[in-house]
Scaffold this active site. Structure first.
Site, PDB file in Angstrom:
ATOM      1  N   CYS A   1       0.835  -1.202   0.000  1.00 53.66           N
ATOM      2  CA  CYS A   1       0.000   0.000   0.000  1.00 53.66           C
ATOM      3  C   CYS A   1       0.863   1.243   0.000  1.00 53.66           C
ATOM      4  O   CYS A   1       2.091   1.166  -0.003  1.00 53.66           O
ATOM      5  CB  CYS A   1      -0.931   0.007   1.211  1.00 53.66           C
ATOM      6  SG  CYS A   1      -0.055   0.251   2.777  1.00 53.66           S
TER       7      CYS A   1
ATOM      8  N   CYS B   1       3.631   1.662   2.538  1.00 48.59           N
ATOM      9  CA  CYS B   1       4.875   0.951   2.223  1.00 48.59           C
ATOM     10  C   CYS B   1       5.766   1.809   1.326  1.00 48.59           C
ATOM     11  O   CYS B   1       6.959   1.987   1.605  1.00 48.59           O
ATOM     12  CB  CYS B   1       4.587  -0.362   1.502  1.00 48.59           C
ATOM     13  SG  CYS B   1       3.637  -1.543   2.448  1.00 48.59           S
TER      14      CYS B   1
ATOM     15  N   ASP C   1       7.932  28.667 -31.380  1.00 50.13           N
ATOM     16  CA  ASP C   1       8.989  29.018 -32.326  1.00 50.13           C
ATOM     17  C   ASP C   1       8.359  28.986 -33.720  1.00 50.13           C
ATOM     18  O   ASP C   1       7.468  28.177 -33.984  1.00 50.13           O
ATOM     19  CB  ASP C   1      10.116  27.986 -32.212  1.00 50.13           C
ATOM     20  CG  ASP C   1      11.169  28.173 -33.274  1.00 50.13           C
ATOM     21  OD1 ASP C   1      11.607  29.312 -33.463  1.00 50.13           O
ATOM     22  OD2 ASP C   1      11.534  27.178 -33.928  1.00 50.13           O
TER      23      ASP C   1
ATOM     24  N   ASP D   1      12.067  23.354 -31.825  1.00 48.83           N
ATOM     25  CA  ASP D   1      12.675  22.161 -32.420  1.00 48.83           C
ATOM     26  C   ASP D   1      14.173  22.276 -32.649  1.00 48.83           C
ATOM     27  O   ASP D   1      14.818  21.287 -32.960  1.00 48.83           O
ATOM     28  CB  ASP D   1      11.999  21.851 -33.763  1.00 48.83           C
ATOM     29  CG  ASP D   1      12.335  22.894 -34.826  1.00 48.83           C
ATOM     30  OD1 ASP D   1      12.524  24.063 -34.450  1.00 48.83           O
ATOM     31  OD2 ASP D   1      12.407  22.530 -36.008  1.00 48.83           O
TER      32      ASP D   1
ATOM     33  N   ASP E   1      16.705  26.529 -29.511  1.00 51.45           N
ATOM     34  CA  ASP E   1      15.513  26.536 -28.653  1.00 51.45           C
ATOM     35  C   ASP E   1      15.777  25.887 -27.287  1.00 51.45           C
ATOM     36  O   ASP E   1      14.974  26.035 -26.372  1.00 51.45           O
ATOM     37  CB  ASP E   1      14.357  25.787 -29.329  1.00 51.45           C
ATOM     38  CG  ASP E   1      13.874  26.489 -30.588  1.00 51.45           C
ATOM     39  OD1 ASP E   1      13.851  27.728 -30.587  1.00 51.45           O
ATOM     40  OD2 ASP E   1      13.535  25.798 -31.562  1.00 51.45           O
TER      41      ASP E   1
END
Length: 840
Positions: free
Chosen positions: A11, A14, A440, A638, A642
Site C-alpha cells: 500500500c 509501504c 517558435d 525544435d 531553442d
C-alpha cells in the site's frame, strides 16, 4: 536515473516508508517509489548496495531493475518486465481459499442461520463444529500467509501498512474465536448448554477467513486492472521484430535483433517491420509509423531518409544502414521515457503520501479506541471486537496510494500511443496548467522548408516557361530558396535544360547562359541592375513581401520574365491548433528572428495573439523569462537554439522532428511534429489530473464514510453496524474502483476540441509590467573594474532590474521594475566613492 524493483510493498504506507528510508542515504538527491509498478527511481551518487541495504533495513526487498536478466544499466523495459505476474498468483490463492471457505461458510452460516443439514457425526456436536471451523480457517490463513508475514514485519519495523490492518483484523477474529471455542468446550464439559450456545454466537472464524478471501479477491481484481494500465506499452513492444535480415559479404543472413550493430546493412521487404533505426541507402517505400507517432497515414521514404524500429515497410524494398540499435532506438527510448515517467512522482501524489504515512497508525489507534469505548459502554467483548475489526479491515490506504500512479500510467500510455511523450509524471500533471504557449516559428508553426507559393509571369510568358528558366538557373545554386524551385519543377515533371557559364553574383543574384542568351535571377535590387521593372510589378512584389514571402525576380537578357515567390509556409494544422489553444483560454505567442513585417504576416496567417520578432538565437530564453512574469509558460520548439528556452519555460515541448538537443531539454516530446498535438497534450494532462482528483476524492470519501460506520458511531442512533466481512468486501472494492476509474482514460478523445472550456484568458488581464529607465551621470569611473562595482551596487537595490554602466561615457543606464527614488540610487553609488552629477 537508476531504477530498482522493490518487493513486499502492499500500500501507499509501504511506498512512503521505502521513499523515506532511501532519501536518508548519503548521496541520494531524489527518490520516488511507484506502488503501481513496484519500482523505484533514484538519482544521486549513492552506490547500489547502499540503496538496496536501506530498502532491506526498512523491511522490504530491492534489486536493480533488469539485473536478473543480465541487462546493463539503463536498459529499457522489455515486454517481460511488464508481464502481469501478480494476477495468476492471486488467482491460485483465491481458488485454494474458496475450496476451504465454502464448506466453512456452509457449517458456520448455512447450518446455524438457515438450519441446513450436517453429516451425522456433527449433528448436535458443537465442539466438533467449532474445531472444523478452526481447522478450515487455519488452512485459509496459511494459504494467505503473505498478509501476516508482510503485515507483522511492517509492524515490527515501525511501519504498519495495509497488510498490517488485514493481519490484525483477521488475526484478532481468529484468536478471539479460538478463546470462545475453548470456553465453549469448558461449558460443554459442565453441561452448561446455555453457555455453549452463547459462545457459539461468539465465533468469528468465518469472518477471519472471509476477510482474507475477500481481500484476495480485491487484490486479484486490482492486479488485473493494474496490468491493463501498461497495455499501450505492451502493444508497442510486440511490434518490435525479434530478428533482422543483415547483409554480410553480399549474402542475406537472418540474425537475432540483439546481434545487429551500428553500421550494419540490413534489408526490409514489403510487409516486414523495420528492426532498428537506420538511414535508407537504396529503394523507395511507404512506411507506416503509427506504432511510434500514432499517425495512420504512411510516410514516403527514399534514399537518405531516416527509418525507425517497429515501423512497418508497406510497399517497396529498402536497403538501410543501422544508425541506432538496442536501447538507443527510438522505440527503446520511448519505452524508457514512459518507464521513467512511471518511476517519478507527480506533485499531487505527495498529498496522498503525507496522508498514507500517518493513515495506518491512525486507523490502528481508532480501532483500539473503538474497542475500549464499546467495552466501557457495557457491550460484550465480541461486539466491541467486531467493531474494532471492522475499522481495521474497511480502512483502505491502498486506494490512496493507487489514486495517482494508475492515472499517470494510463495517461502516459495514451500519450505514447498517440505520439505524445511525457517524460515525467510532473510534466503530465503540469502541462494542463499552462497559461501562455510560446511557439517558435520555423519548423514549429511553419514546415521549416521553403516552398513556391506564387508565380507571376510577365506578359507573353507562361508559368511553365517562367518555372523552366528558374529551374535551369537554380539547379546549380546551393541557396536554400533554390530547393523550393527545384521541388516545384520536379512535382510538375519539368525537364531541366543545361546552362553554361553559371555564376553566383555578389548582391544576391545568379547568372548563366541558356541557349546562347544570358538569364538572371535574384532579388529586386540585383535584377534592377540588369533590366527595368515596372511599377505594377514592383507593387505586386511588395504585396508578396508584406505576406511574409520572398519574391525572386528572373530576367532573360534585358527583359523581365517574371517573379516567383518563395516562403516557409505554415503547416496545415497550425491555424487550427492555435485556435484550439485560444479556446482553452491560452495566450499564444510566436517567437522568430524574422523582421517584424514578415513575422506579423506569418502571425496573421497562424492567428496568434502576439508576435515577438527580431529575436536573436540566444535571446529566446530572455523572452521566456519575461513571459513567465505573466503566467505559466510552455515553450514549443525544435532547434538547438531553442534548448535554453525549452529549459527556462515552465514546460518545454519539443517537436519530434527536431534536434536531439531540443528533445533532451524538453519535458514533453511530440513525435509527429504536428502543432495540433500541443492542445492534445494539454487536454490529456487536464483529463489525467481530473481523473486523479476523482480517485483521491473517492479514496478519501470512502474512508471518511466507512471508518465511522465500521466503528459503530451510528449504532446508538439508527442501529447501524457493519459486519467485518462486509467491511473487507468494501475495502477490496475501493481499490478496484480507483483502478477501474483510471482505466476510463483509455477512451479519452484527446483530439476532440468540442468539450474545451472557452474561458477568458487570464494572461490578457495581466498588465504589462511597466519598466522605467534612468540615466545617471557618474564621475570617477576609470576602468572595467569601476564599471563592475557600480553595476553590482545598483543591481543590488530592490526595484532595479538591470544597469548598463560605461566608464568611457561616464553613465549608468538603470532599468527599473518599480519606482526607486533618485536619492537611493545616488547614495548607493556615492557610498562606493564615485560622484553622481545628475540623474535623468
Amino acid at each position: 536515473m537508476e531504477q530498482y524493483t522493490v518487493t513486499g510493498m502492499s500500500c501507499a504506507a509501504c511506498s512512503s516508508r521505502v521513499e523515506k528510508a532511501v532519501s536518508k542515504v548519503s548521496g541520494v538527491t531524489s527518490c520516488s517509489v511507484s506502488l503501481l509498478t513496484n519500482s523505484m527511481g533514484v538519482e544521486g551518487t549513492a552506490s547500489q548496495s547502499e540503496i538496496i541495504a536501506a530498502v532491506e533495513a526498512a523491511g522490504y526487498g530491492a534489486s536493480v531493475k533488469g539485473a536478473d536478466a543480465g541487462a546493463k544499466k539503463g536498459a529499457a523495459m522489455d515486454e517481460d518486465a511488464l508481464k502481469d505476474r501478480e494476477t495468476p498468483i492471486m488467482k491460485r490463492r483465491l481458488i485454494a481459499s474458496l475450496c476451504f471457505l465454502i464448506p466453512l461458510m456452509y457449517i458456520s452460516m448455512g447450518h446455524m442461520m438457515w438450519n441446513w443439514p450436517l453429516p451425522g457425526f456433527l449433528a448436535g456436536n458443537h465442539v466438533a463444529m467449532g474445531l472444523i471451523q478452526l481447522l478450515f480457517t487455519g488452512i485459509i490463513m496459511v494459504i494467505n500467509q503473505k498478509f501476516f508475514i508482510n503485515g507483522f514485519k511492517g509492524l515490527l519495523h515501525g511501519a504498519p501498512n495495509m497488510d498490517t490492518l488485514v493481519a490484525l483484523g483477521s488475526g484478532a477474529s481468529f484468536v478471539y474465536s479460538t478463546y470462545a471455542l475453548f470456553a465453549m468446550t469448558d461449558a460443554q464439559v459442565k453441561m452448561d448448554m446455555e453457555g455453549v450456545m452463547s459462545y457459539m454466537h461468539e465465533f468469528y472464524f468465518e469472518s477471519a477467513a472471509m476477510i482474507l478471501t475477500l481481500i484476495t479477491v480485491g487484490k486479484m481484481l486490482e492486479a488485473h486492472s493494474k496490468g491493463k494500465t501498461t497495455d499501450a506499452l505492451k502493444s508497442l513492444m510486440k511490434l518490435a521484430p525479434k530478428t533482422a535480415v543483415v547483409l554480410k559479404n553480399g549474402v542475406e543472413t537472418e540474425v537475432s535483433i540483439d546481434q545487429v550493430k551500428k553500421g550494419d546493412i540490413f534489408v526490409v521487404r514489403p510487409g516486414e517491420n523495420i528492426p532498428v533505426d537506420g538511414i535508407v541507402l537504396e529503394g523507395t517505400s511507404a512506411v507506416n509509423e503509427a506504432a511510434l507517432t500514432g499517425e495512420s497515414i504512411p510516410v514516403d521514404k527514399a534514399e537518405g531518409d531516416k527509418v525507425s524500429a517497429a515501423t512497418m515497410n508497406q510497399s517497396g524494398f529498402l536497403k538501410c544502414e543501422a544508425t541506432r540499435v538496442g536501447e538507443d532506438t527510438t522505440l527503446s527510448q520511448i519505452i524508457q521515457m514512459v518507464s521513467d515517467a512511471a518511476a517519478t512522482k507527480a506533485p499531487i501524489a505527495k498529498i496522498a503520501d503525507r496522508v498514507s504515512g500517518i493513515f495506518v497508525p491512525a486507523v490502528i489507534t481508532i480501532a483500539v479506541i473503538t474497542i475500549i469505548v464499546w467495552l466501557i459502554a457495557g457491550q460484550s467483548v465480541g461486539f466491541a471486537l467486531a467493531r474494532g475489526i471492522s475499522v481495521l479491515v474497511i480502512s483502505c490506504p491502498c486506494a490512496l496510494g493507487l489514486a495517482t500512479p494508475v492515472a499517470i500510467m494510463v495517461g502516459n500510455g495514451m500519450g505514447a500511443k498517440n505520439g505524445i511523450m511525457f517524460k515525467t509524471a510532473v510534466s503530465l500533471e503540469e502541462t494542463g496548467k499552462m497559461q501562455i504557449v510560446a511557439l517558435d516559428k520555423t519548423g514549429t508553426i511553419t514546415s521549416g522548408e521553403p516552398k513556391v507559393t506564387d508565380m507571376i509571369p510577365a506578359e507573353g510568358i507562361s508559368e511553365e516557361e517562367l518555372l523552366g528558366f528558374a529551374y535551369a538557373l537554380e539547379r546549380k545554386s546551393e541557396h536554400p530558396l533554390a530547393h523550393a524551385i527545384l521541388q516545384e519543377a520536379q512535382e510538375r515533371r519539368l525537364d531541366a535544360e543545361e546552362v553554361e557559364d553559371f555564376q553566383a553574383v555578389p548582391g544576391n543574384g545568379l547568372s548563366a547562359v541558356l541557349a546562347g542568351k544570358t538569364i538572371y535571377g535574384g532579388n529586386k535590387k540585383f535584377i534592377q541592375t540588369k533590366t527595368s521593372v515596372d511599377a505594377g510589378t514592383l507593387k505586386k512584389a511588395e504585396d508578396l513581401a508584406a505576406e511574409g514571402k520572398t519574391p525572386l525576380f528572373f530576367a532573360k537578357e534585358d527583359q523581365l520574365i517574371g517573379i516567383i515567390a518563395v516562403a516557409d509556409v505554415i503547416k496545415e494544422d497550425s491555424p487550427k491548433a492555435v485556435k484550439e489553444l485560444q479556446n482553452m483560454g491560452i495566450h499564444v505567442v510566436m517567437l522568430t528572428g524574422d523582421n517584424e513585417r514578415t513575422a506579423k504576416a506569418i502571425g496573421r496567417q497562424a492567428g496568434v495573439d502576439e508576435v515577438i520578432a527580431d529575436v536573436l538565437p540566444d535571446g529566446k530564453e530572455a523572452v521566456i523569462r519575461k513571459l513567465k512574469k505573466k503566467g505559466k509558460v510552455a515553450m514549443v520548439g525544435d532547434g538547438i537554439n531553442d534548448a535554453p528556452a525549452l529549459t527556462r519555460a515552465d514546460m518545454g515541448i519539443a517537436i519530434g522532428a527536431g534536434t536531439d538537443i531540443a528533445i533532451d531539454a524538453a519535458d514533453v516530446v511530440l513525435m509527429k511534429s504536428c502543432l495540433s498535438d500541443v492542445p492534445a497534450a494539454i487536454r490529456m494532462s487536464k483529463a489525467t489530473l481530473r481523473n486523479i482528483h476523482e480517485n483521491l476524492f473517492w479514496a478519501f470519501f470512502y474512508n471518511v464514510i466507512g471508518i465511522p460506520l465500521a466503528a459503530g458511531i451510528w449504532y446508538p442512533i439508527f442501529g447501524w453496524k457493519l459486519n467485518p466481512m462486509f467491511g473487507a468486501a468494501a475495502m477490496s472494492l475501493s481499490s478496484f474502483c480507483v483502478v477501474t476509474n483510471a482505466l476510463r482514460l483509455n477512451w479519452f478523445k484527446m483530439y476532440d476540441a468540442s468539450k474545451d472550456k472557452k474561458i477568458k484568458s487570464k494572461v490578457k488581464e495581466i498588465e504589462e509590467e511597466k519598466t522605467m529607465t534612468k540615466t545617471m551621470k557618474i564621475e570617477g569611473m576609470m576602468c572595467g573594474h569601476c564599471e563592475a562595482t557600480v553595476k553590482k551596487t545598483l543591481e543590488a537595490i530592490e526595484g532595479v532590474e538591470a544597469a548598463e554602466v560605461s566608464h568611457e561615457n561616464g553613465t549608468a543606464v538603470v532599468t527599473l521594475a518599480a519606482e526607486v527614488a533618485d536619492e537611493v540610487l545616488k547614495k548607493a553609488v556615492e557610498d562606493k566613492d564615485y560622484k553622481v552629477t545628475g540623474i535623468e
